[in-house]
Scaffold this motif. Structure first.
Motif, short mmCIF file in Angstrom:
data_model
loop_
_atom_site.label_atom_id
_atom_site.label_comp_id
_atom_site.label_asym_id
_atom_site.label_seq_id
_atom_site.Cartn_x
_atom_site.Cartn_y
_atom_site.Cartn_z
N PHE A 170 18.71 7.61 -31.77
CA PHE A 170 17.67 8.19 -30.63
C PHE A 170 16.46 9.07 -31.37
N ASP A 171 15.22 8.69 -31.07
CA ASP A 171 14.29 9.40 -31.56
C ASP A 171 13.60 10.57 -30.43
N GLY A 172 13.21 11.47 -31.22
CA GLY A 172 12.18 12.41 -30.14
C GLY A 172 13.15 13.68 -29.72
N ALA A 173 14.51 13.74 -29.57
CA ALA A 173 15.24 14.63 -29.11
C ALA A 173 14.73 15.20 -27.88
N THR A 174 14.36 14.14 -26.83
CA THR A 174 13.90 14.59 -25.64
C THR A 174 15.01 14.94 -24.68
N LYS A 175 14.43 15.74 -23.62
CA LYS A 175 15.41 16.54 -22.48
C LYS A 175 16.26 15.09 -21.83
N ASP A 176 15.63 14.03 -21.85
CA ASP A 176 16.44 12.82 -21.20
C ASP A 176 17.69 12.33 -21.66
N LEU A 177 17.65 12.76 -23.06
CA LEU A 177 18.88 12.48 -23.99
C LEU A 177 19.88 13.35 -23.30
N ILE A 178 19.80 14.74 -23.30
CA ILE A 178 21.18 15.37 -22.81
C ILE A 178 21.53 15.11 -21.52
#
Length: 349
Positions: free
Chosen positions: A97-105
């Motif tokens: 997963f790229d970018g460490a966006t808030k959606d990930l968590i």
């Protein structure tokens, strides 16, 4: 023309599926999948970044399907091991997963944790610090709101009128390509000018889209999570001088290691396509101490050292195509040319 190319590519993958190639003869040792944003489907015709999104439901279906197809789920350390050893009976898949966006968590992690599968996050360290610029989100927001857009391009002010969604998508594609071609300082100045004109708070937009260090610490505590780095500011390395590009890599690694208290062994080249990095950056990744570096150049990973660990291919999933058939064809490797031996690069060219 781009839509025609996508249609032809999908037709080719459909033919591979119906011919049985994907089920009968996999190629290579395994595949690295690349995702960006995972979030519920949004309404609205103008979604130029939709190809970078999947839904939590599709992520769940994809994991279940890969389990049915008997793939081994690996973290990047094990991917590196399998890439240099003799082939194993079962093929692997690595979720990245790229970018460490808030959606990930918020949306991806609950699905991944429920299935108990390993995955890797590539963190551009300026973003959890709250100083990263997600310029693509600022561009999207401006064009979504405005029917007339003006900005400085070089030394000349350009004006665009967009009256429908097709025009907005075309303008986004054009301006995104232009911004990506600029050196980092010029890009930052151009997006600041655009956002200021149309009262878009790019700093707040970027912070709201990104995980903070507390979010990342929660993920880092999970033994199934591998934390990788995607430099500091997520620049197009090919637009930078070599010294600046190497500094982005080494500083990103150092900041992440200080934050997590562990060695950071894996890098993702920002954007990662053929225009985003050069052969010299592959060498720099080794000099900076990374065991691997992933691109977004499509392909599969072969065994016995035939794939360069610091130029690893990844399959980027297009969120507009929610098809398990297409996923199976892609991870099988039959859609890609056979891997040519690369070895390790020891000198810049």
């Amino acid at each position: 023309m781009a839509s025609d190319d996508r249609w032809l590519e999908r037709l080719r993958l459909e033919l591979a599926w119906f011919s049985g190639q994907a089920a009968l003869r996999g190629r290579g040792a395994g595949a690295i999948l690349r995702f960006q944003r995972v979030r519920p489907r949004r309404r609205g015709a103008f979604q130029p970044l939709r190809e970078h999104e999947i839904t939590p439901q599709f992520l769940d279906r994809a994991i279940r399907a890969l389990q049915r197809w008997k793939y081994d789920f690996l973290g990047m350390d094990e991917v590196c091991r399998r890439a240099v050893t003799l082939p194993e009976k079962r093929r692997f898949v690595a979720l990245t997963f790229d970018g460490a966006t808030k959606d990930l968590i918020n949306f991806a992690y609950p699905v991944l944790a429920r299935h108990g599968v390993p995955f890797t996050i590539y963190v551009p360290t300026a973003f959890p610090d709250g100083v990263g610029e997600a310029w693509w989100l600022g561009l999207e927001r401006v064009i979504a709101r405005e029917g007339r857009v003006s900005l400085m391009m070089g030394e000349k002010e350009q004006r665009f009128t967009v009256t429908d969604n097709a025009g907005k998508r075309a303008l986004f594609s054009y301006l995104e390509g232009w911004l990506r071609s600029l050196p980092p300082a010029e890009l930052s100045a151009a997006i600041a000018d655009l956002c200021t004109r149309y009262r878009i708070d790019l700093a707040t937009l970027s912070r709201e889209a990104s995980m903070d260090w507390e979010d990342l610490a929660r993920l880092a505590a999970d033994p199934l999570v591998t934390i990788g780095n995607a430099t500091v500011n997520y620049p197009v390395l090919a637009n930078m001088k070599d010294a600046a590009a190497l500094r982005e890599m080494t500083m990103g690694k150092a900041v992440a290691e200080a934050a997590f208290g562990r060695e950071i062994r894996h890098l993702a080249f920002p954007f990662g396509d053929r225009s985003a990095f050069r052969r010299s950056h592959v060498v720099m990744a080794e000099e900076a101490g990374f065991a691997s570096a992933v691109s977004t150049i499509p392909g599969i990973v072969d065994a016995e050292g035939r794939t360069n660990l610091r130029a690893l291919p990844r399959i980027s999933w297009d969120g507009r195509v929610q098809s398990l058939r297409m996923l199976r064809v892609l991870v099988s490797g039959v859609a890609f040319a056979p891997v040519k031996p690369t070895g390790s690069v020891t000198s810049r060219t």
